[in-house]
Design an enzyme around this catalytic site. Structure first.
Site, PDB file in Angstrom:
ATOM      1  N   SER A  85       0.767  -1.164   0.062  1.00 21.70           N
ATOM      2  CA  SER A  85       0.020   0.091   0.105  1.00 21.70           C
ATOM      3  C   SER A  85       1.006   1.136   0.073  1.00 21.70           C
ATOM      4  CB  SER A  85      -1.021   0.020   1.142  1.00 21.70           C
ATOM      5  OG  SER A  85      -1.409   1.145   1.517  1.00 21.70           O
ATOM      6  N   LYS A  91       1.051  -3.144   5.080  1.00 21.52           N
ATOM      7  CA  LYS A  91      -0.022  -3.986   4.059  1.00 21.52           C
ATOM      8  C   LYS A  91       0.718  -4.901   2.872  1.00 21.52           C
ATOM      9  CE  LYS A  91      -4.013  -3.216   3.363  1.00 21.52           C
ATOM     10  NZ  LYS A  91      -5.256  -2.553   2.726  1.00 21.52           N
ATOM     11  N   GLU A  98      -7.648 -10.790  -6.430  1.00 15.90           N
ATOM     12  CA  GLU A  98      -8.822  -9.902  -6.537  1.00 15.90           C
ATOM     13  C   GLU A  98      -9.061  -9.582  -8.038  1.00 15.90           C
ATOM     14  OE1 GLU A  98      -8.770  -6.560  -3.285  1.00 15.90           O
ATOM     15  OE2 GLU A  98      -6.838  -7.305  -3.442  1.00 15.90           O
TER      16      GLU A  98
END
Ligand code: ARG
Length: 466
Positions: free
Chosen positions: A286, A292, A299
Site C-alpha cells: 500500500s 499491508k 482480486e
C-alpha cells in the site's frame, strides 16, 4: 448547410467526431479489421488449403495456385514483421489480405475466392482460432492442476478447518481442499476437450449459405486444415457460432471456479485467518499503509470473471434473434471471444503462479482446525458407535457438551471425563481418541473422504490422468 454540402461533411447533430459525414460512420460501424486482424494466420492457412483443393480438382490452374501460395506466404511475413498496412476501407482481414494478394500477384488473386464466400471463410478462420485457444487452455489447466497436485501431496495431512456457511464445520486436510480444486479444474479441462471434439468440423465450402456448383472436395480441405470432417449442412455452417458460445460457457464456468479460489485466497491471506502467505510476486504493498500486503492478483482474477461472464451474455444476446443464415450481427462475436480468452489465460496463469508460490501456514491452520468445536460430529458419531445412541439423541447430547465447553471457554477435548459423564453416563475415556482433529480427519476414510490415506489415493488417481 442550405445546399446540403456541410451536412454531408459533418452532421450538426452527430457528425462532430467524423471527418466526412455518413460514409465515415458506415465505415466505422462496418469495419472489423481493428480486431479481426488477429485471424490473419488462420485466414492465410485457410486460403492456402482452399487454393490447393481448387487446383487439385482442376478448378484453378497449378500455376495460379503456386502464385496464390507464394503471394500468401509473402503476406504472412509482411504481417508478422509489422510491414503490412491494414486498411479500414477494406473492412476486414479477408479483404485486406485478398486486396494485397491482387497487388502482389495480379489477376490470379481473383481466382482464390472461387467456390467460397466470406461467410464460410470467417466461420473457418474463427473456428480455427477458437480451436487453438481451447488447446492452449487445455495445457494451461493441466499446469494449474499439476500445481495443485504438488501442494496437495505436500499437505495430505495438514489439518485445517473445513467450512460450511463459512462457519467452522469439521476438520479437513489442506491436501483434500486442494484436491477439490483439482476436481473443478479437471471438469473444466474435460469440457475443453469435449468442445474441441465437438467443433472439429470444417466450414469451408459451405460458401455463402447454399454450397456451390463447383466440384470442390470439402473432405480434402477439412483434412488439410486438421479437422476431423466437414460440416454437414451449409446453412447451419454459416449461421453457427456454437463453438464460440461453448468456448465462452466453458470460460465462464472456469472463471467462476477461479473466482471462488481467488476469494478463498483473499480470505486466507488476511491476518485474521493467516492460513497462507502470498509470495511478493503476486501481491502488492500500500502506498500509505506500510504494513499491508494486498492480494491484488487474486482480486483481479475474481474480477475478470465479470468480464468473461459478460462476454457470454453479450454473444448469447447477439445470436438469440438471428434468422438463418449469416447476418452481419455475427461480426460482433470476435471481440467477446478475444477479450474472454485473454482474461481467462491471464487468470489461469496468475492463479497457477499463486498456487505454486504460496506459503502454507500449517500452525495457523492447525490452531483454527481445533477451535469452533470442529470435532462435535466426531463426538456424536462416537456416541452412536460406542454407546449405542440413535444419531438424533447423540446430536442432542453433543449439543449439551458444546454448550458446556462454550460456557467454560474451552475446547471439547478440554472437558473432563466427569463433566462429559454428567451429560451422558455412557461416555468413557475412549471418547478422547476421537476428539482431536488428527483423529477426526484420520477417521474419514470413506471413498473421497478427507483422511490423508484417501487424499493420497485421490492424488495418485489424478497423477495418472494428465
Ligand atoms: N467481417 C465479417 C464478419 O466478421 C466477415 C463476413 C462478411 N460477410 C458478409 N456477408 N458481409 O462476420
Amino acid at each position: 448547410m442550405a445546399d446540403g454540402t456541410d451536412q454531408k461533411s459533418s452532421n450538426q447533430m452527430w457528425g462532430g467526431r467524423f471527418a466526412s459525414g455518413p460514409s465515415a460512420i458506415m465505415e466505422e460501424i462496418n469495419a472489423s479489421i481493428g480486431f479481426d486482424k488477429k485471424l490473419y494466420a488462420q485466414d492465410i492457412r485457410g486460403s492456402m488449403a482452399h487454393a490447393a483443393m481448387l487446383a487439385s480438382k482442376g478448378i484453378i490452374s497449378p500455376e495460379d495456385k503456386d502464385k496464390i501460395t507464394d503471394g500468401l506466404n509473402t503476406i504472412l511475413s509482411e504481417i508478422e514483421s509489422g510491414r503490412f498496412e491494414f486498411s479500414r476501407k477494406l473492412e476486414d482481414i479477408h479483404m485486406n489480405i485478398e486486396a494485397r494478394l491482387a497487388t502482389l500477384i495480379g489477376p490470379a488473386a481473383g481466382r482464390l475466392h472461387t467456390a467460397r464466400s466470406r461467410n464460410d471463410q470467417v466461420a473457418l478462420d474463427f473456428r480455427l482460432w477458437v480451436k487453438e485457444e481451447l488447446q492452449k487452455t487445455e495445457g494451461m489447466l493441466t499446469a494449474l492442476i499439476a500445481a495443485f497436485l504438488d501442494r496437495a501431496e505436500e499437505n495430505a495431512d495438514t489439518v485445517m478447518p473445513g467450512f460450511t456457511h463459512l462457519q467452522t464445520a469439521q476438520p479437513v486436510t489442506f491436501g483434500h481442499h486442494c484436491m477439490a480444486y483439482v476436481e473443478m479444474f479437471g471438469r473444466d479441462r474435460a469440457r475443453v476437450r469435449h468442445a474441441i471434439e465437438h467443433m472439429d468440423e470444417s466450414p469451408i465450402g459451405a460458401a455463402a449459405l447454399a454450397g456451390t456448383g463447383y466440384p470442390i472436395d470439402r473432405h480434402m480441405t477439412a483434412t488439410a486444415l486438421g479437422f476431423r470432417e466437414p460440416t454437414r449442412n451449409s446453412i447451419d455452417t454459416v449461421s453457427d457460432r456454437d463453438f464460440a458460445l461453448e468456448f465462452l460457457s466453458i470460460a465462464s464456468i472456469c472463471a467462476t471456479h477461479l473466482s471462488r479460489l481467488a476469494e478463498e485466497i483473499v480470505i486466507w491471506s488476511t491476518p485474521q485467518f493467516g492460513f497462507i502467505r502470498l509470495s511478493d510476486a503476486f501481491s502488492t504493498g500500500s502506498s500509505i499503509m506500510p504494513q499491508k500486503k494486498n492480494p491484488d492478483a487474486a482480486e483481479l482474477v475474481r474480477a475478470k470473471t465479470g468480464r468473461i461472464n459478460g462476454s457470454l451474455i453479450a454473444l448469447l444476446t447477439v445470436m438469440k434473434g438471428l434468422p438463418l443464415a449469416y447476418s452481419k450481427d455475427m461480426q460482433e462475436d470476435k471481440e467477446q471471444v478475444f477479450d474472454a480468452a485473454e482474461s481467462l489465460e491471464l487468470a489461469i496463469a496468475a492463479m497457477t503462479g499463486m498456487i505454486r508460490d504460496l506459503e502454507v501456514r500449517k500452525d495457523r491452520m492447525r490452531a483454527a482446525a481445533g477451535s469452533g468445536y470442529s470435532t462435535a460430529t466426531d463426538l456424536a458419531d462416537w456416541l452412536v458407535r460406542e454407546a449405542g445412541l440413535p444419531f438424533r439423541d447423540a446430536h442432542h447430547v453433543t449439543g449439551n457438551a458444546v454448550a458446556l465447553a462454550e460456557k467454560k471457554g474451552c475446547d471439547l477435548a478440554d472437558l473432563s471425563l466427569e463433566e462429559l459423564q454428567a451429560i451422558h453416563p455412557g461416555i468413557t475415556k475412549g471418547v478422547f481418541d476421537v476428539l482431536s482433529v488428527e483423529a477426526s480427519v484420520a477417521s474419514r476414510v470413506s471413498f473421497g473422504g478427507t483422511a490423508p490415506s484417501e487424499v493420497k489415493k485421490q492424488i495418485a488417481w489424478w497423477r495418472g490422468r494428465n
